[in-house]
Design an enzyme around this catalytic site. Structure first.
Site, mmCIF file in Angstrom:
data_model
loop_
_atom_site.group_PDB
_atom_site.id
_atom_site.type_symbol
_atom_site.label_atom_id
_atom_site.label_comp_id
_atom_site.label_asym_id
_atom_site.label_seq_id
_atom_site.Cartn_x
_atom_site.Cartn_y
_atom_site.Cartn_z
ATOM 1 N N ASP A 1 0.847 -1.201 0.000
ATOM 2 C CA ASP A 1 0.000 0.000 0.000
ATOM 3 C C ASP A 1 0.873 1.238 0.000
ATOM 4 O O ASP A 1 1.906 1.283 0.684
ATOM 5 C CB ASP A 1 -0.919 -0.010 1.231
ATOM 6 C CG ASP A 1 -2.130 0.896 1.075
ATOM 7 O OD1 ASP A 1 -1.938 2.123 0.960
ATOM 8 O OD2 ASP A 1 -3.262 0.383 1.091
ATOM 9 N N ALA B 1 -6.792 1.636 -5.555
ATOM 10 C CA ALA B 1 -7.462 2.457 -6.562
ATOM 11 C C ALA B 1 -7.858 3.792 -5.956
ATOM 12 O O ALA B 1 -8.031 3.915 -4.736
ATOM 13 C CB ALA B 1 -8.719 1.746 -7.083
ATOM 14 N N THR C 1 -3.596 5.778 -11.642
ATOM 15 C CA THR C 1 -3.675 4.705 -10.648
ATOM 16 C C THR C 1 -4.553 3.556 -11.129
ATOM 17 O O THR C 1 -4.151 2.387 -11.125
ATOM 18 C CB THR C 1 -4.200 5.237 -9.308
ATOM 19 O OG1 THR C 1 -3.325 6.240 -8.820
ATOM 20 C CG2 THR C 1 -4.300 4.113 -8.278
ATOM 21 N N ASP D 1 -19.788 -1.791 -9.492
ATOM 22 C CA ASP D 1 -21.045 -1.803 -10.248
ATOM 23 C C ASP D 1 -21.197 -0.569 -11.124
ATOM 24 O O ASP D 1 -21.969 -0.564 -12.092
ATOM 25 C CB ASP D 1 -22.243 -1.940 -9.313
ATOM 26 C CG ASP D 1 -22.380 -0.820 -8.284
ATOM 27 O OD1 ASP D 1 -21.460 0.022 -8.170
ATOM 28 O OD2 ASP D 1 -23.401 -0.797 -7.567
ATOM 29 N N TYR E 1 -14.227 8.337 -12.661
ATOM 30 C CA TYR E 1 -13.922 7.164 -11.829
ATOM 31 C C TYR E 1 -14.373 5.878 -12.502
ATOM 32 O O TYR E 1 -13.588 4.937 -12.704
ATOM 33 C CB TYR E 1 -14.585 7.294 -10.463
ATOM 34 C CG TYR E 1 -14.692 5.976 -9.722
ATOM 35 C CD1 TYR E 1 -13.545 5.285 -9.333
ATOM 36 C CD2 TYR E 1 -15.930 5.413 -9.426
ATOM 37 C CE1 TYR E 1 -13.630 4.059 -8.674
ATOM 38 C CE2 TYR E 1 -16.027 4.198 -8.765
ATOM 39 C CZ TYR E 1 -14.880 3.527 -8.392
ATOM 40 O OH TYR E 1 -14.972 2.322 -7.743
ATOM 41 N N ALA F 1 -15.242 5.358 -15.577
ATOM 42 C CA ALA F 1 -14.581 5.157 -16.870
ATOM 43 C C ALA F 1 -13.203 4.529 -16.687
ATOM 44 O O ALA F 1 -12.797 3.642 -17.455
ATOM 45 C CB ALA F 1 -14.462 6.489 -17.607
ATOM 46 N N LEU G 1 -20.594 8.698 1.689
ATOM 47 C CA LEU G 1 -21.900 9.128 2.177
ATOM 48 C C LEU G 1 -22.198 8.710 3.611
ATOM 49 O O LEU G 1 -22.524 9.550 4.459
ATOM 50 C CB LEU G 1 -22.997 8.591 1.245
ATOM 51 C CG LEU G 1 -24.430 8.888 1.701
ATOM 52 C CD1 LEU G 1 -24.720 10.379 1.661
ATOM 53 C CD2 LEU G 1 -25.432 8.110 0.845
ATOM 54 N N TYR H 1 -27.019 15.737 -2.585
ATOM 55 C CA TYR H 1 -26.942 16.175 -3.972
ATOM 56 C C TYR H 1 -28.314 16.070 -4.641
ATOM 57 O O TYR H 1 -28.996 15.042 -4.544
ATOM 58 C CB TYR H 1 -25.944 15.327 -4.757
ATOM 59 C CG TYR H 1 -24.521 15.362 -4.241
ATOM 60 C CD1 TYR H 1 -24.052 16.431 -3.474
ATOM 61 C CD2 TYR H 1 -23.634 14.330 -4.522
ATOM 62 C CE1 TYR H 1 -22.746 16.459 -3.014
ATOM 63 C CE2 TYR H 1 -22.313 14.352 -4.064
ATOM 64 C CZ TYR H 1 -21.886 15.424 -3.308
ATOM 65 O OH TYR H 1 -20.590 15.455 -2.855
ATOM 66 N N ARG I 1 -24.394 16.522 -8.374
ATOM 67 C CA ARG I 1 -23.066 16.226 -8.881
ATOM 68 C C ARG I 1 -23.113 16.056 -10.400
ATOM 69 O O ARG I 1 -24.026 15.400 -10.922
ATOM 70 C CB ARG I 1 -22.555 14.945 -8.226
ATOM 71 C CG ARG I 1 -21.152 14.539 -8.617
ATOM 72 C CD ARG I 1 -20.646 13.448 -7.706
ATOM 73 N NE ARG I 1 -21.373 12.205 -7.841
ATOM 74 C CZ ARG I 1 -21.335 11.218 -6.946
ATOM 75 N NH1 ARG I 1 -20.627 11.354 -5.844
ATOM 76 N NH2 ARG I 1 -22.010 10.108 -7.151
ATOM 77 N N PRO I 2 -22.155 16.610 -11.143
ATOM 78 C CA PRO I 2 -22.146 16.443 -12.604
ATOM 79 C C PRO I 2 -22.120 14.964 -13.001
ATOM 80 O O PRO I 2 -21.367 14.175 -12.438
ATOM 81 C CB PRO I 2 -20.846 17.140 -13.018
ATOM 82 C CG PRO I 2 -20.560 18.117 -11.928
ATOM 83 C CD PRO I 2 -21.041 17.461 -10.673
#
Length: 321
Positions: free
Chosen positions: A31, A76, A93, A118, A138, A140, A178, A195, A261-262
């Site tokens: 790590d 990640a 990364t 998912d 993220y 993608a 969250l 959001y 959030r976009p």
């Protein structure tokens, strides 16, 4: 079994180390100890530790020395808000790091468990054969990494599987996410930012269940690039989560609606061919709340983080491309 856990000081990685210990296995944890990777998360576990970056040649040197039979990659960048703010970190990364691990698998012939998400499927309810349709930087990056795993299996004969869990929650999750954000901010008397309309749905799974299921999968995998979805089967909106946390804490959670959030996906939904049991959502929330209440020493040093403090953390300071 000799197991190396990449990103083993992170949230799901440290839960997997605990699962390995239950099975009598002392893993090698590799790590970089970035903001979300903390040795504090491995307290009271048995492991060998190597500090390193999955993007570097040091990974190959460490694997050559330790000769693991199985490598499980939790390393990640994972937070969608951070991917909007700084997408390049997710490319280097999550994609280049994965390719470096796959190159190591060519040299050293270990079995590779690639941890995906998912979110690579987008908003459609998906089985393991569904097309990938990511929405955020993220997801993608994670979808790209999944495709590299498939390519290395097909082209080089790598022995690998891909595991796609749904949204994890539980102890030792960084406060940017969250559920710990709601719990900690409520303990501090602060509002929980929501959001959009708060009706975006996620499928929730308790982190200890995920760790157990991943181990069960790797024990019987065929190592031919198979994909295994791990849904929790418990879909709740953000507002549902807030209500459940408030009930468990016995407090009214203060809510502040902020701009959406976009690229925000409205839902995630998966099916699976696996058979397993999971912790009921309210029971898992109760365990999670109890842990954060009893372990302020773990999270108090972290609450000045931009992605905990600000309501719309992606919107200030520009995007690092």
């Amino acid at each position: 079994m000799r197991v190396m856990v990449l990103g083993g000081a992170g949230f799901i990685g440290s839960a997997f180390v605990r699962e390995l210990n239950k099975r009598g296995i002392k893993p090698i944890v590799y790590d970089l100890l970035t903001y979300a990777g903390r040795l504090e998360s491995l307290k009271d576990t048995d492991y060998e530790f190597v500090k390193g970056d999955i993007r570097d040649e040091k990974l190959h040197e460490t694997i050559a020395k330790c000769m693991p039979e199985v490598v499980v990659n939790f390393a990640a960048e994972t937070h969608v808000d951070r991917s909007i703010y700084s997408p390049k970190d997710f490319l280097t990364t999550n994609i280049l790091g994965t390719v470096n691990v796959l190159e190591a698998s060519r040299r050293h012939n270990f079995k590779y468990v690639h941890i995906s998400t998912d979110e690579v499927y987008g908003e459609e309810c998906a089985d393991e054969n569904s097309p990938l349709n990511p929405s955020s930087p993220y997801s993608a990056a994670k979808a790209s990494a999944d495709l590299f795993v498939k390519a290395y299996v097909r082209t080089y004969g790598a022995k690998a599987i891909i595991v796609r869990p749904s949204n994890n929650y539980g102890p030792r999750q960084f406060p940017e996410k969250l559920i710990p954000k709601i719990i900690i901010r409520t303990m501090l008397g602060l509002h929980a930012p929501v959001y959009g309309d708060g009706k975006a749905e996620r499928d929730w799974i308790f982190v200890e269940d995920t760790a157990r299921i991943i181990y069960d999968v790797l024990e019987r995998a065929n190592w031919g690039g198979e994909v295994y979805n791990i849904p929790g089967g418990q879909r709740y909106s953000v507002l549902d989560v807030i209500k459940t946390v408030g009930e468990v804490m016995g407090k009214d959670v203060k809510v502040k609606f902020v701009s959406d959030r976009p690229g925000h996906d409205r839902r995630y939904c998966m099916t699976t061919r696996l058979k397993y049991e999971v912790t009921p959502f309210k029971e898992g929330i109760r365990k999670t709340v109890d842990w954060y209440v009893k372990n302020k020493w773990w999270w108090e040093p972290l609450i000045n983080d931009k992605f905990f403090v600000e309501d719309e953390p992606w919107s200030k300071g520009g995007v690092n491309t």
